[in-house]
Write an enzyme that holds these catalytic residues in place. Sequence first.
Site, mmCIF file in Angstrom:
data_model
loop_
_atom_site.group_PDB
_atom_site.id
_atom_site.type_symbol
_atom_site.label_atom_id
_atom_site.label_comp_id
_atom_site.label_asym_id
_atom_site.label_seq_id
_atom_site.Cartn_x
_atom_site.Cartn_y
_atom_site.Cartn_z
ATOM 1 N N GLY A 104 -7.977 -18.707 15.450
ATOM 2 C CA GLY A 104 -8.444 -17.326 15.705
ATOM 3 C C GLY A 104 -8.992 -16.645 14.460
ATOM 4 N N THR A 115 -6.577 -0.915 10.425
ATOM 5 C CA THR A 115 -7.277 -1.988 9.726
ATOM 6 C C THR A 115 -8.631 -2.305 10.358
ATOM 7 N N ASP A 116 -9.537 -2.846 9.535
ATOM 8 C CA ASP A 116 -10.844 -3.310 10.044
ATOM 9 C C ASP A 116 -10.672 -4.416 11.084
ATOM 10 N N GLU A 117 -9.507 -5.094 11.045
ATOM 11 C CA GLU A 117 -9.324 -6.266 11.912
ATOM 12 C C GLU A 117 -9.340 -5.905 13.397
ATOM 13 N N GLU A 137 4.287 -5.012 10.473
ATOM 14 C CA GLU A 137 4.245 -6.443 10.139
ATOM 15 C C GLU A 137 2.772 -6.720 9.886
ATOM 16 N N THR A 138 2.463 -7.364 8.740
ATOM 17 C CA THR A 138 1.056 -7.351 8.309
ATOM 18 C C THR A 138 0.416 -8.726 8.088
ATOM 19 N N LEU A 146 12.864 -2.257 4.973
ATOM 20 C CA LEU A 146 13.072 -3.293 3.940
ATOM 21 C C LEU A 146 13.124 -4.674 4.588
ATOM 22 N N ILE A 162 0.844 -1.204 0.000
ATOM 23 C CA ILE A 162 0.000 0.000 0.000
ATOM 24 C C ILE A 162 0.876 1.249 0.000
ATOM 25 N N TYR A 219 -1.701 -10.107 15.210
ATOM 26 C CA TYR A 219 -1.548 -8.962 14.292
ATOM 27 C C TYR A 219 -2.540 -7.868 14.656
ATOM 28 N N SER A 256 -1.843 -6.140 17.920
ATOM 29 C CA SER A 256 -0.703 -5.203 17.887
ATOM 30 C C SER A 256 -1.086 -3.911 17.168
ATOM 31 N N LYS A 257 -1.962 -3.999 16.159
ATOM 32 C CA LYS A 257 -2.440 -2.785 15.482
ATOM 33 C C LYS A 257 -3.370 -2.005 16.427
ATOM 34 N N ASP A 301 14.318 1.862 10.827
ATOM 35 C CA ASP A 301 13.238 1.289 11.638
ATOM 36 C C ASP A 301 12.381 2.405 12.234
ATOM 37 N N ASN A 340 -14.416 -16.008 0.841
ATOM 38 C CA ASN A 340 -13.122 -16.393 0.268
ATOM 39 C C ASN A 340 -13.303 -17.356 -0.902
HETATM 40 P P1 NAD Z 1 3.268 -4.765 3.536
HETATM 41 O O1 NAD Z 1 3.562 -5.928 4.427
HETATM 42 O O2 NAD Z 1 3.145 -4.983 2.065
HETATM 43 O O3 NAD Z 1 4.383 -3.628 3.733
HETATM 44 C C1 NAD Z 1 4.834 -3.256 5.005
HETATM 45 C C2 NAD Z 1 6.078 -2.377 4.799
HETATM 46 O O4 NAD Z 1 6.523 -1.933 6.091
HETATM 47 C C3 NAD Z 1 7.251 -3.121 4.154
HETATM 48 O O5 NAD Z 1 7.811 -2.340 3.127
HETATM 49 C C4 NAD Z 1 8.234 -3.310 5.303
HETATM 50 O O6 NAD Z 1 9.589 -3.337 4.874
HETATM 51 C C5 NAD Z 1 7.940 -2.091 6.158
HETATM 52 N N1 NAD Z 1 8.298 -2.277 7.582
HETATM 53 C C6 NAD Z 1 7.994 -3.339 8.377
HETATM 54 N N2 NAD Z 1 8.506 -3.138 9.615
HETATM 55 C C7 NAD Z 1 9.123 -1.924 9.597
HETATM 56 C C8 NAD Z 1 9.804 -1.163 10.573
HETATM 57 N N3 NAD Z 1 9.977 -1.617 11.816
HETATM 58 N N4 NAD Z 1 10.294 0.047 10.229
HETATM 59 C C9 NAD Z 1 10.145 0.518 8.956
HETATM 60 N N5 NAD Z 1 9.521 -0.169 7.977
HETATM 61 C C10 NAD Z 1 8.999 -1.378 8.290
HETATM 62 O O7 NAD Z 1 1.952 -4.118 4.149
HETATM 63 P P2 NAD Z 1 0.688 -3.435 3.435
HETATM 64 O O8 NAD Z 1 -0.277 -4.491 3.079
HETATM 65 O O9 NAD Z 1 1.158 -2.478 2.426
HETATM 66 O O10 NAD Z 1 0.061 -2.644 4.678
HETATM 67 C C11 NAD Z 1 0.475 -1.312 4.980
HETATM 68 C C12 NAD Z 1 -0.339 -0.802 6.173
HETATM 69 O O11 NAD Z 1 -1.727 -0.822 5.865
HETATM 70 C C13 NAD Z 1 -0.160 -1.634 7.447
HETATM 71 O O12 NAD Z 1 -0.067 -0.757 8.539
HETATM 72 C C14 NAD Z 1 -1.428 -2.461 7.532
HETATM 73 O O13 NAD Z 1 -1.773 -2.752 8.871
HETATM 74 C C15 NAD Z 1 -2.440 -1.512 6.888
HETATM 75 N N6 NAD Z 1 -3.589 -2.175 6.231
HETATM 76 C C16 NAD Z 1 -3.368 -3.153 5.287
HETATM 77 C C17 NAD Z 1 -4.470 -3.736 4.655
HETATM 78 C C18 NAD Z 1 -4.275 -4.793 3.581
HETATM 79 O O14 NAD Z 1 -5.265 -5.393 3.126
HETATM 80 N N7 NAD Z 1 -3.068 -5.057 3.100
HETATM 81 C C19 NAD Z 1 -5.768 -3.355 4.997
HETATM 82 C C20 NAD Z 1 -5.941 -2.367 5.974
HETATM 83 C C21 NAD Z 1 -4.838 -1.779 6.579
HETATM 84 P P1 TYD Z 2 -5.267 -12.564 4.016
HETATM 85 O O1 TYD Z 2 -4.954 -12.137 2.621
HETATM 86 O O2 TYD Z 2 -4.191 -13.231 4.809
HETATM 87 O O3 TYD Z 2 -5.867 -11.299 4.769
HETATM 88 P P2 TYD Z 2 -6.602 -11.183 6.220
HETATM 89 O O4 TYD Z 2 -6.333 -12.374 7.031
HETATM 90 O O5 TYD Z 2 -5.929 -9.979 6.746
HETATM 91 O O6 TYD Z 2 -8.059 -10.978 5.932
HETATM 92 O O7 TYD Z 2 -6.492 -13.571 3.959
HETATM 93 C C1 TYD Z 2 -7.746 -13.194 3.423
HETATM 94 C C2 TYD Z 2 -8.713 -14.318 3.731
HETATM 95 O O8 TYD Z 2 -8.309 -15.474 3.004
HETATM 96 C C3 TYD Z 2 -8.726 -14.709 5.202
HETATM 97 O O9 TYD Z 2 -10.068 -15.059 5.577
HETATM 98 C C4 TYD Z 2 -7.856 -15.937 5.257
HETATM 99 C C5 TYD Z 2 -8.091 -16.579 3.897
HETATM 100 N N1 TYD Z 2 -6.931 -17.360 3.370
HETATM 101 C C6 TYD Z 2 -7.094 -18.709 3.019
HETATM 102 O O10 TYD Z 2 -8.208 -19.279 3.117
HETATM 103 N N2 TYD Z 2 -6.001 -19.383 2.568
HETATM 104 C C7 TYD Z 2 -4.776 -18.803 2.458
HETATM 105 O O11 TYD Z 2 -3.806 -19.488 2.058
HETATM 106 C C8 TYD Z 2 -4.631 -17.411 2.793
HETATM 107 C C9 TYD Z 2 -3.299 -16.709 2.671
HETATM 108 C C10 TYD Z 2 -5.741 -16.733 3.250
#
Ligand code: NAD
Ligand code: TYD
Length: 343
Positions: free
Chosen positions: A271, A122-124, A81-82, A35, A12, A146, A149-150, A58, A245
């Site tokens: 969970g 996040t919605d989580e 960490e996501t 990175l 993102i 996860y 921690s968020k 960091d 899913n």
């Molecule tokens: P991602 O895992 O693709 O990227 C995370 C980035 O953070 C990476 O580039 C990583 O190197 C960097 N990072 C990790 N630890 C770090 C640290 N200690 N210091 C500096 N950089 C660090 O994640 P994403 O999916 O792009 O998510 C970005 C944000 O959006 C997160 O905060 C996540 O909680 C939030 N979010 C994600 C989703 C989703 O569906 N992906 C939905 C809602 C909210």
């Molecule tokens: P994910 O992309 O890990 O996002 P989140 O857990 O944050 O919603 O997973 C999306 C949904 O897909 C979640 O309900 C878990 C499910 N899932 C599987 O069923 N199999 C898989 O291998 C993965 C990665 C996710």
Amino acid sequence: MHSLVTGGAGFIGSNLVDALLGEDPQARVTVLDKLTYAGSLENLRAWGPDRLRFVQGDVADLELVQGLLEGVDVIFHLAAETHVDRSVVGAEPFLQTNTVGTYRMLEAARLAGTPRFLQVSTDEVYGSIDQGSHTENDPLKPSNPYSASKAGGDMLCLAHHTTHGVPVLITRCTNNYGPRQYPEKLLPFFLARAEAGEPLPIYGDGQQVRDWLYVEDHCRALVFLARHGQPGEIYNISAQGEKTNLEVTLTLLERLGLSRELIRRVTDRPGHDRRYSLDSSKLRQLGWAPRVDFETGLDRTIAWYQANRDWLERIRLDSAEYRKFSEQYYRERLSSSTAFFPR
Ligand code: NAD
Ligand code: TYD
């Protein structure tokens, strides 16, 4: 506007950098990213040093962050960490980055007097909801390490706003999908595996519900809220187009022209939240709405991964970190799996 984007080398974050620099030729961005396995400079290669300053580091390094904040108008805090499955295996890095790291970012913003701080959450954090949709006033009830921690990071943001007047606003978005998403998350994970003829591990009955938002729509909401949101407020961001899913997986396979026999039922994630749903009317009333529907977004996403096979394969084949986790985590599950759609 000069923005600091933490986690800007991730999925993102890198799309947000494109949005910020693409819409305003005067805009400048500093990216702070550690990175980790999930971040890559490859994701930022569209931009040169005249517009983008990249700093590897960091978010928990207070001194480093403080040194970056001079002249910064807004912090978009995305570094995290996501991946939920990784947090099930070990939560320490999640607490360190998502909770402690967020605290240090807030401290740096307080000391520097940064005018605006967006906590990208996040919605989580609300946990599962059987019926209806969570509003911003609902209590937090995270189910996995996860999301806990968020939620910790979100609570610290509200406390820093109330106690110290730090101008923080919190955004909470539903599941994103789109280009450059690391292939451990459902859509790119299944896309890559299906194209390689590998089985697709669906957890449990596949009836868990997620609300998929195209990443560009999320980034537009973040840029919009940096301008129009109120400090101290929380804003839900959602597509309001929920899917199970199994539906998502079947649509993906249909688009790829591949057989649903690839789908395997594996032991459920511990969970595992059954359904996420957000009411985003607060943000919509301000004037934001998603522009990309799921079918269009999915086609764009597939087209991106197919045009960037090297990006995907570099992670799948070259990354020891990727192989270690995906092999360990899925080998046992797949060995005791059953076919979802037997021949
Ligand atoms: P991602 O895992 O693709 O990227 C995370 C980035 O953070 C990476 O580039 C990583 O190197 C960097 N990072 C990790 N630890 C770090 C640290 N200690 N210091 C500096 N950089 C660090 O994640 P994403 O999916 O792009 O998510 C970005 C944000 O959006 C997160 O905060 C996540 O909680 C939030 N979010 C994600 C989703 C989703 O569906 N992906 C939905 C809602 C909210
Ligand atoms: P994910 O992309 O890990 O996002 P989140 O857990 O944050 O919603 O997973 C999306 C949904 O897909 C979640 O309900 C878990 C499910 N899932 C599987 O069923 N199999 C898989 O291998 C993965 C990665 C996710």
